[in-house]
Design an enzyme around this catalytic site. Structure first.
Site, PDB file in Angstrom:
ATOM      1  N   SER A 254       1.061  -1.309   0.449  1.00  0.00           N
ATOM      2  CA  SER A 254      -0.178   0.276   0.095  1.00  0.00           C
ATOM      3  C   SER A 254       0.788   1.237   0.340  1.00  0.00           C
ATOM      4  O   SER A 254       2.259   1.398   0.085  1.00  0.00           O
ATOM      5  CB  SER A 254      -0.702  -0.057   1.224  1.00  0.00           C
ATOM      6  OG  SER A 254      -0.245   0.238   2.332  1.00  0.00           O
TER       7      SER A 254
ATOM      8  N   TYR B 207       1.131   3.517   2.477  1.00  0.00           N
ATOM      9  CA  TYR B 207       1.053   3.567   3.239  1.00  0.00           C
ATOM     10  C   TYR B 207       2.705   3.034   3.839  1.00  0.00           C
ATOM     11  O   TYR B 207       3.354   3.316   4.280  1.00  0.00           O
ATOM     12  CB  TYR B 207       0.319   3.006   4.625  1.00  0.00           C
ATOM     13  CG  TYR B 207       1.316   2.628   5.527  1.00  0.00           C
ATOM     14  CD1 TYR B 207       1.843   3.655   6.906  1.00  0.00           C
ATOM     15  CD2 TYR B 207       0.882   1.392   6.480  1.00  0.00           C
ATOM     16  CE1 TYR B 207       2.820   2.742   7.608  1.00  0.00           C
ATOM     17  CE2 TYR B 207       1.118   1.060   7.133  1.00  0.00           C
ATOM     18  CZ  TYR B 207       2.125   2.154   8.055  1.00  0.00           C
ATOM     19  OH  TYR B 207       2.743   0.846   8.864  1.00  0.00           O
ATOM     20  N   HIS B 208       2.840   1.208   3.486  1.00  0.00           N
ATOM     21  CA  HIS B 208       3.981   0.766   3.669  1.00  0.00           C
ATOM     22  C   HIS B 208       4.971   1.261   2.923  1.00  0.00           C
ATOM     23  O   HIS B 208       5.799   1.067   3.219  1.00  0.00           O
ATOM     24  CB  HIS B 208       3.305  -1.246   2.932  1.00  0.00           C
ATOM     25  CG  HIS B 208       2.145  -1.423   3.997  1.00  0.00           C
ATOM     26  ND1 HIS B 208       1.041  -1.319   4.249  1.00  0.00           N
ATOM     27  CD2 HIS B 208       2.339  -2.248   5.430  1.00  0.00           C
ATOM     28  CE1 HIS B 208       0.039  -2.460   4.724  1.00  0.00           C
ATOM     29  NE2 HIS B 208       1.359  -2.998   5.596  1.00  0.00           N
TER      30      HIS B 208
ATOM     31  N   LYS C  48       7.097   3.699   4.091  1.00  0.00           N
ATOM     32  CA  LYS C  48       8.240   3.072   5.801  1.00  0.00           C
ATOM     33  C   LYS C  48       9.230   2.016   4.996  1.00  0.00           C
ATOM     34  O   LYS C  48      10.574   1.942   5.279  1.00  0.00           O
ATOM     35  CB  LYS C  48       6.998   1.709   6.331  1.00  0.00           C
ATOM     36  CG  LYS C  48       6.398   2.066   7.274  1.00  0.00           C
ATOM     37  CD  LYS C  48       6.140   2.951   8.040  1.00  0.00           C
ATOM     38  CE  LYS C  48       5.432   3.301   9.467  1.00  0.00           C
ATOM     39  NZ  LYS C  48       6.250   3.896  10.483  1.00  0.00           N
TER      40      LYS C  48
HETATM   41  P1  NAD Z   1      -1.425   6.640  14.999  1.00  0.00           P
HETATM   42  O1  NAD Z   1      -2.304   6.914  14.202  1.00  0.00           O
HETATM   43  O2  NAD Z   1      -2.339   5.995  17.057  1.00  0.00           O
HETATM   44  O3  NAD Z   1      -0.698   7.695  16.126  1.00  0.00           O
HETATM   45  C1  NAD Z   1       0.676   7.989  15.611  1.00  0.00           C
HETATM   46  C2  NAD Z   1       0.445   9.134  16.185  1.00  0.00           C
HETATM   47  O4  NAD Z   1       1.137  10.644  15.277  1.00  0.00           O
HETATM   48  C3  NAD Z   1      -1.235  10.017  16.334  1.00  0.00           C
HETATM   49  O5  NAD Z   1      -0.698  10.863  17.399  1.00  0.00           O
HETATM   50  C4  NAD Z   1      -0.510  11.658  15.256  1.00  0.00           C
HETATM   51  O6  NAD Z   1      -1.056  12.865  15.347  1.00  0.00           O
HETATM   52  C5  NAD Z   1       0.904  11.083  15.059  1.00  0.00           C
HETATM   53  N1  NAD Z   1       1.544  11.934  14.321  1.00  0.00           N
HETATM   54  C6  NAD Z   1       1.544  12.005  12.926  1.00  0.00           C
HETATM   55  N2  NAD Z   1       2.340  12.734  12.160  1.00  0.00           N
HETATM   56  C7  NAD Z   1       2.454  13.427  13.042  1.00  0.00           C
HETATM   57  C8  NAD Z   1       3.356  14.694  12.099  1.00  0.00           C
HETATM   58  N3  NAD Z   1       3.421  14.513  11.074  1.00  0.00           N
HETATM   59  N4  NAD Z   1       3.862  15.419  13.597  1.00  0.00           N
HETATM   60  C9  NAD Z   1       3.437  14.727  14.797  1.00  0.00           C
HETATM   61  N5  NAD Z   1       3.150  14.134  15.064  1.00  0.00           N
HETATM   62  C10 NAD Z   1       1.776  13.464  14.435  1.00  0.00           C
HETATM   63  O7  NAD Z   1      -0.514   5.188  15.052  1.00  0.00           O
HETATM   64  P2  NAD Z   1      -0.062   3.679  16.182  1.00  0.00           P
HETATM   65  O8  NAD Z   1      -1.046   2.840  16.290  1.00  0.00           O
HETATM   66  O9  NAD Z   1       0.192   4.504  17.346  1.00  0.00           O
HETATM   67  O10 NAD Z   1       1.447   3.516  15.276  1.00  0.00           O
HETATM   68  C11 NAD Z   1       2.190   4.269  15.919  1.00  0.00           C
HETATM   69  C12 NAD Z   1       3.122   3.844  14.587  1.00  0.00           C
HETATM   70  O11 NAD Z   1       3.799   2.096  15.098  1.00  0.00           O
HETATM   71  C13 NAD Z   1       3.497   4.190  13.328  1.00  0.00           C
HETATM   72  O12 NAD Z   1       4.014   4.473  12.926  1.00  0.00           O
HETATM   73  C14 NAD Z   1       3.137   2.434  12.594  1.00  0.00           C
HETATM   74  O13 NAD Z   1       3.300   3.000  11.417  1.00  0.00           O
HETATM   75  C15 NAD Z   1       3.326   1.299  13.471  1.00  0.00           C
HETATM   76  N6  NAD Z   1       2.851   0.411  14.050  1.00  0.00           N
HETATM   77  C16 NAD Z   1       1.482   0.317  13.532  1.00  0.00           C
HETATM   78  C17 NAD Z   1       0.956  -0.678  14.338  1.00  0.00           C
HETATM   79  C18 NAD Z   1      -0.415  -0.742  14.514  1.00  0.00           C
HETATM   80  O14 NAD Z   1      -1.369  -2.113  14.541  1.00  0.00           O
HETATM   81  N7  NAD Z   1      -1.023  -0.018  15.784  1.00  0.00           N
HETATM   82  C19 NAD Z   1       1.379  -1.925  13.447  1.00  0.00           C
HETATM   83  C20 NAD Z   1       2.651  -1.852  12.975  1.00  0.00           C
HETATM   84  C21 NAD Z   1       3.907  -0.878  12.914  1.00  0.00           C
HETATM   85  N1  USQ Z   2      -9.043  -7.796   6.613  1.00  0.00           N
HETATM   86  C1  USQ Z   2      -9.544  -8.528   6.896  1.00  0.00           C
HETATM   87  N2  USQ Z   2     -10.766  -7.590   7.073  1.00  0.00           N
HETATM   88  C2  USQ Z   2     -11.171  -6.454   7.963  1.00  0.00           C
HETATM   89  C3  USQ Z   2      -9.786  -6.096   8.104  1.00  0.00           C
HETATM   90  C4  USQ Z   2      -8.903  -6.329   7.931  1.00  0.00           C
HETATM   91  O1  USQ Z   2      -9.496  -9.376   6.391  1.00  0.00           O
HETATM   92  O2  USQ Z   2     -12.305  -6.334   8.916  1.00  0.00           O
HETATM   93  C5  USQ Z   2      -7.579  -8.340   6.068  1.00  0.00           C
HETATM   94  C6  USQ Z   2      -6.903  -7.269   4.994  1.00  0.00           C
HETATM   95  O3  USQ Z   2      -7.381  -7.911   4.080  1.00  0.00           O
HETATM   96  C7  USQ Z   2      -5.295  -7.849   5.431  1.00  0.00           C
HETATM   97  C8  USQ Z   2      -5.028  -8.407   6.576  1.00  0.00           C
HETATM   98  O4  USQ Z   2      -6.703  -8.291   6.996  1.00  0.00           O
HETATM   99  O5  USQ Z   2      -4.626  -9.217   4.481  1.00  0.00           O
HETATM  100  C9  USQ Z   2      -4.371  -7.100   7.728  1.00  0.00           C
HETATM  101  O6  USQ Z   2      -4.657  -5.810   7.620  1.00  0.00           O
HETATM  102  P1  USQ Z   2      -4.874  -4.627   9.103  1.00  0.00           P
HETATM  103  O7  USQ Z   2      -5.987  -3.362   8.522  1.00  0.00           O
HETATM  104  O8  USQ Z   2      -5.410  -5.102  10.497  1.00  0.00           O
HETATM  105  O9  USQ Z   2      -3.658  -4.249   9.106  1.00  0.00           O
HETATM  106  P2  USQ Z   2      -2.256  -3.822   7.856  1.00  0.00           P
HETATM  107  O10 USQ Z   2      -3.435  -3.037   6.812  1.00  0.00           O
HETATM  108  O11 USQ Z   2      -1.464  -4.844   6.945  1.00  0.00           O
HETATM  109  O12 USQ Z   2      -1.611  -2.556   9.305  1.00  0.00           O
HETATM  110  C10 USQ Z   2      -2.073  -2.663  10.624  1.00  0.00           C
HETATM  111  C11 USQ Z   2      -1.617  -1.144  10.491  1.00  0.00           C
HETATM  112  C12 USQ Z   2       0.161  -0.910  10.265  1.00  0.00           C
HETATM  113  C13 USQ Z   2       0.859  -1.722  10.032  1.00  0.00           C
HETATM  114  C14 USQ Z   2       0.376  -3.201   9.667  1.00  0.00           C
HETATM  115  C15 USQ Z   2       1.814  -4.332  10.382  1.00  0.00           C
HETATM  116  O13 USQ Z   2      -2.357  -0.746  10.177  1.00  0.00           O
HETATM  117  O14 USQ Z   2       0.154   0.096  11.046  1.00  0.00           O
HETATM  118  O15 USQ Z   2       2.127  -1.263   9.753  1.00  0.00           O
HETATM  119  O16 USQ Z   2      -0.107  -3.118  10.347  1.00  0.00           O
HETATM  120  S1  USQ Z   2       1.745  -5.270   8.954  1.00  0.00           S
HETATM  121  O17 USQ Z   2       0.478  -5.979   8.274  1.00  0.00           O
HETATM  122  O18 USQ Z   2       2.867  -6.508   9.784  1.00  0.00           O
HETATM  123  O19 USQ Z   2       2.427  -5.048   7.859  1.00  0.00           O
END
Ligand code: NAD
Ligand code: USQ
Length: 397
Positions: free
Chosen positions: A187, A189-190, A193
């Protein structure tokens, strides 16, 4: 340590801030509150009632006597303000969560793609650039994603960041080389990263910055030891079609009697970690920084892998929820295997919380308690990866 937590108002940032403050560190949250604005844009709210960041830090002080300071700064847009803050405060460590993290949100429209790239790439680059300019010798810990690898382990476990390859030299002999594992984003987003990874590689090599990149799986759960201390310290919980991640979505869907929204066949295998373990891993990473001049240190921050349809069936067995197999709005492999190495955190003492032990309490305590706050119209995932997929879903929803 004095620790700057960029994005400390978010889902992973907030419990991390509390955990590190609890351990006696001086914690500074920097956040532009964009995540709260995006809730307003999308017309959704966290399942759990979240107070303002100022109120949250006030309650933390009241409960523990510890001060967490909040600074309203957009690190992607206000470079000079951010640099001035770093110059004045000179933190020992910086944890970088501050990015737009939802894949579906990043794919919603051309504006959302631009926003995600501009925000995420500038946020990371501003930080690295300022650290060099200010001679800041802080340890930078970034939250990256498992998604940088793509989701296929092609018969071998995905290593922690680097892949050993044999290259054939000009004289026909073989030479071993370690390369950054080939990026394969799914995506916009990905993709940001993956770009972050290159920025880190360059700044570690060129300027000797000490960088740890945590390739994290999907985080599930809500509570940590510290967020449980007072009801106003509660973490956010996203359930909507853009920000809700799959397992947390299934939990709340089960609680409100909404058929579990499996995309396609549910054959997608993904990596998972509980929020409490995520916070512990960040602490372990902080305690084990790379040395100046080292390459970027990469950890795979995940504890188990599961196929989406297996998760749906597990929750269905536990709760009686129905499972709905829906057209997949994403462009992704219908079925994949995934084996991931995560030895480093286990060797540092991580003792993972498994789905089996954590799941039921999560359904009862959180999903059922706050089910009255759910807007069912925000549950469907409506962001399609391509125009063709959007058209297909419109023809055959
Ligand atoms: P989140 O969206 O809840 O938190 C991100 C925070 O960053 C928010 O509070 C937002 O206001 C702040 N932010 C964004 N852009 C900014 C900017 N330009 N300046 C200052 N603040 C800013 O996300 P999360 O779920 O807490 O994820 C945190 C990090 O971990 C992310 O980088 C995400 O990619 C990574 N991550 C999350 C997951 C997940 O499942 N939630 C999984 C893998 C990686
Ligand atoms: N999915 C479903 N049903 C839903 C939602 C999602 O089947 O209602 C499927 C999606 O199609 C996908 C998988 O579940 O195949 C994961 O989706 P997700 O939304 O749980 O996760 P993803 O989009 O990968 O993103 C989340 C976080 C992101 C983080 C990532 C870690 O939002 O910030 O980087 O997980 S990872 O997936 O390991 O790259």
């Amino acid at each position: 340590m004095k620790i700057a937590i960029l994005g400390g108002d978010g889902f992973v940032g907030w419990p991390t801030s509390l955990h590190l403050s609890d351990q006696g560190h001086e914690v500074h949250i920097i956040d532009n509150l964009s995540r709260r604005w995006i809730d307003a844009e999308l017309g959704v709210q966290s399942l759990t009632p979240m107070d303002s960041i100022q109120e949250r830090t006030r309650i933390w002080k009241q409960e523990t006597g510890n001060t967490i300071r909040f600074h309203l700064i957009d690190i992607a847009r206000d470079y000079e303000v951010f640099k001035a803050w770093l110059a004045d405060n000179r933190p020992d460590a910086i944890i970088h969560f501050a990015e737009q993290r939802a894949a579906p949100y990043s794919m919603k429209s051309d504006q959302h793609k631009n926003y995600t790239v501009n925000n995420n790439v500038n946020a990371t680059h501003h930080l690295l650039n300022a650290m060099v300019e200010l001679d800041l010798d802080a340890h930078l810990v970034h939250l990256g994603t498992m998604g940088v690898y793509g989701y296929s382990s092609v018969g071998a476990a995905i290593p922690e960041g680097y892949l050993s390859v044999d290259v054939e030299t000009l004289n026909g002999s073989k030479a071993a080389q370690e390369i950054l594992y080939p990026a394969n984003p799914g995506s916009i987003y990905h993709m940001t990263k993956c770009l972050d990874q290159l920025l880190f590689q360059f700044y570690a090599k060129n300027d000797g910055l000490k960088i740890t990149d945590l390739h994290q799986g999907i985080v599930w759960g809500t509570h940590t030891e510290q967020t449980l201390r007072h009801k106003q310290l509660i973490n956010r919980f996203d359930y909507d079609g853009d920000y809700g991640t799959v397992l947390n979505r299934f939990l709340i869907q089960a609680a409100i009697g909404y058929p579990l929204t499996v995309h396609g066949t549910g054959g997608q295998t993904r990596a998972f970690i509980h929020i409490q373990d995520s916070v512990r891993c960040i602490e372990l990473a902080l305690k084990n920084p790379p040395k100046k001049g080292d390459r970027v240190k990469v950890f795979n921050q995940m504890t188990e892998t599961h196929r989406v349809r297996d998760l749906a069936e597990l929750i269905s067995r536990l709760t009686g929820a129905k499972v709905a197999y829906l057209p997949n709005p994403r462009k992704e492999a219908a079925e994949n295997d995934l084996v991931v190495e995560n030895k480093q955190f286990l060797e540092l003492g991580l003792n993972p919380i498994t789905l089996e032990e954590g799941l039921l309490s999560e359904v009862v305590d959180v999903a059922k308690n706050f089910a009255y706050r759910v807007d069912r119209s925000r549950v469907p995932a409506v962001s399609a990866w391509t125009k063709e997929i959007a058209d297909e879903i419109e023809r055959d929803p």
